[in-house]
Design a protein around this motif. Structure first.
Motif, PDB file in Angstrom:
ATOM      1  N   ARG A 232       0.824  -1.211   0.000  1.00 45.19           N
ATOM      2  CA  ARG A 232       0.000   0.000   0.000  1.00 45.19           C
ATOM      3  C   ARG A 232       0.860   1.264   0.000  1.00 45.19           C
ATOM      4  N   LEU A 233       2.035   1.214   0.586  1.00 44.66           N
ATOM      5  CA  LEU A 233       2.912   2.394   0.586  1.00 44.66           C
ATOM      6  C   LEU A 233       3.329   2.777  -0.829  1.00 44.66           C
ATOM      7  N   PRO A 234       3.943   1.880  -1.616  1.00 45.24           N
ATOM      8  CA  PRO A 234       4.266   2.273  -2.988  1.00 45.24           C
ATOM      9  C   PRO A 234       3.031   2.569  -3.834  1.00 45.24           C
ATOM     10  N   SER A 235       1.889   1.949  -3.500  1.00 45.94           N
ATOM     11  CA  SER A 235       0.665   2.235  -4.252  1.00 45.94           C
ATOM     12  C   SER A 235       0.224   3.679  -4.046  1.00 45.94           C
ATOM     13  N   VAL A 236       0.328   4.169  -2.817  1.00 49.30           N
ATOM     14  CA  VAL A 236      -0.032   5.562  -2.540  1.00 49.30           C
ATOM     15  C   VAL A 236       0.910   6.510  -3.273  1.00 49.30           C
ATOM     16  N   ILE A 237       2.204   6.197  -3.266  1.00 48.00           N
ATOM     17  CA  ILE A 237       3.177   7.034  -3.978  1.00 48.00           C
ATOM     18  C   ILE A 237       2.882   7.023  -5.473  1.00 48.00           C
ATOM     19  N   SER A 238       2.577   5.846  -6.009  1.00 47.84           N
ATOM     20  CA  SER A 238       2.239   5.727  -7.428  1.00 47.84           C
ATOM     21  C   SER A 238       0.992   6.537  -7.760  1.00 47.84           C
ATOM     22  N   TRP A 239       0.011   6.463  -6.887  1.00 43.51           N
ATOM     23  CA  TRP A 239      -1.226   7.227  -7.095  1.00 43.51           C
ATOM     24  C   TRP A 239      -0.943   8.721  -7.119  1.00 43.51           C
ATOM     25  N   MET A 240      -0.133   9.201  -6.204  1.00 35.74           N
ATOM     26  CA  MET A 240       0.201  10.619  -6.159  1.00 35.74           C
ATOM     27  C   MET A 240       0.918  11.058  -7.434  1.00 35.74           C
ATOM     28  N   LEU A 241       1.831  10.214  -7.921  1.00 34.42           N
ATOM     29  CA  LEU A 241       2.583  10.567  -9.127  1.00 34.42           C
ATOM     30  C   LEU A 241       1.677  10.637 -10.347  1.00 34.42           C
TER      31      LEU A 241
ATOM     32  N   VAL B 288      19.217  13.251 -15.240  1.00 34.57           N
ATOM     33  CA  VAL B 288      18.240  12.750 -14.268  1.00 34.57           C
ATOM     34  C   VAL B 288      16.879  13.408 -14.494  1.00 34.57           C
ATOM     35  N   PHE B 289      16.876  14.690 -14.824  1.00 37.04           N
ATOM     36  CA  PHE B 289      15.611  15.372 -15.107  1.00 37.04           C
ATOM     37  C   PHE B 289      14.884  14.717 -16.278  1.00 37.04           C
ATOM     38  N   MET B 290      15.614  14.348 -17.320  1.00 39.01           N
ATOM     39  CA  MET B 290      14.996  13.686 -18.466  1.00 39.01           C
ATOM     40  C   MET B 290      14.459  12.313 -18.081  1.00 39.01           C
ATOM     41  N   MET B 291      15.165  11.612 -17.222  1.00 45.39           N
ATOM     42  CA  MET B 291      14.685  10.303 -16.768  1.00 45.39           C
ATOM     43  C   MET B 291      13.381  10.434 -15.987  1.00 45.39           C
ATOM     44  N   THR B 292      13.345  11.402 -15.064  1.00 41.81           N
ATOM     45  CA  THR B 292      12.137  11.566 -14.258  1.00 41.81           C
ATOM     46  C   THR B 292      10.989  12.145 -15.070  1.00 41.81           C
ATOM     47  N   GLY B 293      11.306  12.951 -16.079  1.00 44.89           N
ATOM     48  CA  GLY B 293      10.265  13.549 -16.905  1.00 44.89           C
ATOM     49  C   GLY B 293       9.657  12.578 -17.897  1.00 44.89           C
ATOM     50  N   PHE B 294      10.360  11.494 -18.182  1.00 45.22           N
ATOM     51  CA  PHE B 294       9.847  10.527 -19.155  1.00 45.22           C
ATOM     52  C   PHE B 294       9.632   9.152 -18.509  1.00 45.22           C
ATOM     53  N   GLY B 295      10.519   8.197 -18.667  1.00 44.52           N
ATOM     54  CA  GLY B 295      10.247   6.828 -18.255  1.00 44.52           C
ATOM     55  C   GLY B 295       9.941   6.628 -16.786  1.00 44.52           C
ATOM     56  N   LEU B 296      10.661   7.330 -15.890  1.00 42.43           N
ATOM     57  CA  LEU B 296      10.396   7.137 -14.461  1.00 42.43           C
ATOM     58  C   LEU B 296       9.028   7.673 -14.050  1.00 42.43           C
ATOM     59  N   GLY B 297       8.410   8.464 -14.915  1.00 41.46           N
ATOM     60  CA  GLY B 297       7.039   8.887 -14.663  1.00 41.46           C
ATOM     61  C   GLY B 297       6.014   7.860 -15.093  1.00 41.46           C
ATOM     62  N   TRP B 298       6.483   6.785 -15.756  1.00 43.31           N
ATOM     63  CA  TRP B 298       5.569   5.768 -16.280  1.00 43.31           C
ATOM     64  C   TRP B 298       5.822   4.369 -15.716  1.00 43.31           C
ATOM     65  N   VAL B 299       6.960   4.134 -15.054  1.00 41.86           N
ATOM     66  CA  VAL B 299       7.296   2.768 -14.642  1.00 41.86           C
ATOM     67  C   VAL B 299       6.217   2.147 -13.752  1.00 41.86           C
ATOM     68  N   ASN B 300       5.582   2.965 -12.944  1.00 43.52           N
ATOM     69  CA  ASN B 300       4.580   2.446 -12.019  1.00 43.52           C
ATOM     70  C   ASN B 300       3.262   2.080 -12.704  1.00 43.52           C
ATOM     71  N   ALA B 301       3.178   2.283 -14.020  1.00 43.61           N
ATOM     72  CA  ALA B 301       1.978   1.912 -14.779  1.00 43.61           C
ATOM     73  C   ALA B 301       2.314   1.009 -15.963  1.00 43.61           C
TER      74      ALA B 301
ATOM     75  N   THR C 185      10.928  15.238  -6.468  1.00 42.26           N
ATOM     76  CA  THR C 185      10.497  14.776  -5.143  1.00 42.26           C
ATOM     77  C   THR C 185       9.864  13.391  -5.213  1.00 42.26           C
ATOM     78  N   LEU C 186       8.896  13.201  -6.102  1.00 43.62           N
ATOM     79  CA  LEU C 186       8.274  11.883  -6.223  1.00 43.62           C
ATOM     80  C   LEU C 186       9.129  10.927  -7.047  1.00 43.62           C
ATOM     81  N   GLY C 187      10.041  11.484  -7.856  1.00 48.18           N
ATOM     82  CA  GLY C 187      10.935  10.632  -8.634  1.00 48.18           C
ATOM     83  C   GLY C 187      11.839   9.790  -7.761  1.00 48.18           C
ATOM     84  N   VAL C 188      12.190  10.283  -6.567  1.00 41.86           N
ATOM     85  CA  VAL C 188      13.083   9.535  -5.673  1.00 41.86           C
ATOM     86  C   VAL C 188      12.426   8.248  -5.163  1.00 41.86           C
ATOM     87  N   PRO C 189      11.248   8.298  -4.499  1.00 42.43           N
ATOM     88  CA  PRO C 189      10.654   7.032  -4.037  1.00 42.43           C
ATOM     89  C   PRO C 189      10.215   6.119  -5.178  1.00 42.43           C
TER      90      PRO C 189
END
Length: 508
Positions: free
Chosen positions: A122-131, A232-245, A382-386
């Motif tokens: 549930r912890l990573p699920s909440v983080i994923s939901w927020m992202l 790192v900004f490009m990583m968080t702006g693209f793929g790391l914004g989608w890995v949880n889906a 901020t959310l890219g880290v967790p």
């Protein structure tokens, strides 16, 4: 990306829906939530993953990333390398996570229970939901602002009334897609892919004469720290914004689908448009400091300032559709993440709840926020880290497994995956704490507490050369991955040695 299954598809590789009867049947609200997709409902081939991933990432926002990445103080060539590596590598991570979907038939944040336990997840699920809610909000706000800018240039308004109408239209399209579910999303993304792809090419042709290579090539090079920050900004702006889906769509593929095909088509479909748009965006931003600065305030609307008037309406269409394409996938996955966090409502209601939050957030960004880029970058890091920590743990757990997931035990607290796995949870918390101590964002006042480890570790403090390298994202990803490989191998072997659980999956 070749796959033996592709040749068996009677409609060929371009059909995103599989057999003819699936295309002919009437669209209905998807009833699936967190449950497993049965074999009789699995369809398509790995190539069909191209459509949702391309449609979600063909947005002209990719052009604005050219200005974003040059803002780190690096040259065109440094920005190009940072962009290419950041985009491809981060979407490759999505490809690996997508393999879990076809191996486990369930949404991404349910498959994550194999590592974290049923309730521990549930912890990573909440983080994923927020992202995902954050991303859909940003995309909805950008589409609203872009529409208002276009209407303003045409003399058709552009004020508060126009913004309200645009917000209603954009939010309506997004919420309807998210509520209806998988089939409508796949059909919608096919249309978005074709329309936005063609109109984006036209846009590039119309503004190509605004590129001045002598000016672009004269942009001075930055330091290694600035390059890493851009990467790192490009990583968080693209793929790391989608890995949880990433597994939310591959779960509909047949079990026999090629894993290499899933990885390849996910990575290719998601990367190809951002790569092309980034190159052109870098050339435009590097050619004009005025355009570069305007993008920070209105990332999409600023791109209209160099367009002929007759193309403004088509540009509005391509901007809105491209952003809606991403927002629809986000709202669909945010609904699934909300359910996996423990909320017991139907999937379509979860998507509707997220839609309401999206509208509220978009209203704040459009009508009240002063600095879009600073808040946006702060949100990503901020959310890219967790999320990076979760991604490392998820990928390592997937790598350790030799068998497909036991689908029934993904829903049983007393099954092989357990209820609360302390090691992954502690790894996530430790990686997040370490990561937040190594990132900063001076443009967002609410994040001034970050970067608390930069001085103790001898990295120059919050004003030093490493302050904006965003090392925390990379550290969290590595710690999650390596920590899981080192500490969880025995536990995974123990899980896979157990006899299969009963075939039926508990009600969710």
């Amino acid at each position: 990306m070749t796959d033996a299954q592709d040749s068996l598809d009677p409609l060929g590789p371009s059909d995103p829906l599989g057999p003819l009867d699936s295309r002919a049947r009437q669209l209905q609200v998807e009833t699936h939530g967190l449950d497993v997709i049965g074999d009789d409902e699995r369809k398509g081939t790995p190539r069909t993953l191209f459509w949702p991933w391309f449609g979600a990432n063909v947005s002209v926002l990719g052009l604005s990333y050219g200005a974003f990445v040059l803002g780190f103080g690096i040259s065109f060539w440094q920005a190009l390398v940072a962009g290419v590596v950041g985009i491809v590598f981060s979407f490759l991570l999505c490809g690996f996570v997508a393999v879990a979907g076809k191996r486990g038939s369930a949404p991404t944040m349910v498959l994550s229970r194999a590592a974290y336990g049923v309730r521990g997840n549930r912890l990573p699920s909440v983080i994923s939901w927020m992202l995902t809610v954050g991303w859909e909000t940003v995309l909805c706000a950008l589409a609203t602002m872009a529409t208002a800018t276009v209407f303003g240039r045409l003399g058709w308004g552009g004020g508060t009334g126009t913004q309200v109408i645009a917000l209603i239209v954009v939010a309506g399209l997004t919420v309807v897609g998210g509520v209806m579910g998988f089939d409508l999303i796949m059909r919608l993304q096919t249309v978005i892919t074709v329309v936005t792809g063609v109109l984006t090419v036209v846009y590039i042709a119309l503004v190509a004469d605004h590129i001045h290579w002598s000016t672009v090539s004269a942009v001075p090079a930055g330091s290694a720290q600035e390059f890493i920050g851009a990467l790192v900004f490009m990583m968080t702006g693209f793929g790391l914004g989608w890995v949880n889906a990433a597994a939310d769509y591959s779960r509909y593929l047949p079990r026999t689908s090629s894993s290499r095909g899933v990885i390849g088509w996910t990575t290719f479909g998601a990367s190809v448009a951002p790569l092309l748009l980034l190159v052109f965006g870098l050339l435009l931003a590097g050619s004009s400091s005025t355009l570069n600065e305007a993008v920070a305030a209105d990332p999409i609307g600023a791109l209209t300032t160099i367009l002929p008037t007759w193309f403004l309406v088509p540009f509005a269409v391509v901007a809105v559709l491209g952003l809606v394409g991403g927002a629809v996938l986000d709202i669909y996955s945010s609904g699934l993440a909300l359910l996996s966090a423990g909320i017991r409502i139907p999937r379509y209601l979860a998507a509707l709840v997220d839609g309401v939050l999206m509208i509220a957030g978009a209203v704040y960004i459009v009508f009240f926020a002063d600095d879009f880029l600073g808040q946006f970058m702060g949100f990503l890091t901020t959310l890219g880290v967790p999320i990076a920590a979760w991604c490392g743990i998820m990928l390592a757990d997937l790598l350790l497994r030799r068998r497909d997931y036991d689908e029934g035990d993904l829903y049983r607290p007393h099954g092989r995956y357990g209820d609360l796995a302390l090691t992954p949870l502690l790894l996530t918390l430790a990686a997040t704490a370490l990561g937040w101590g190594l990132v900063t964002n001076s443009a967002a006042s609410w994040l001034e507490w970050q970067g608390y480890l930069l001085d103790p570790l001898g990295l120059g403090g919050k004003s030093g050369s490493w302050a904006y390298a965003n090392l925390g994202v990379l550290v969290a990803l590595a710690l999650g991955f390596l920590g899981t490989l080192a500490l969880r191998r025995g536990r995974v072997r123990e899980q896979e040695a157990r006899e299969p659980s009963p075939a039926e999956v508990p009600a969710v």
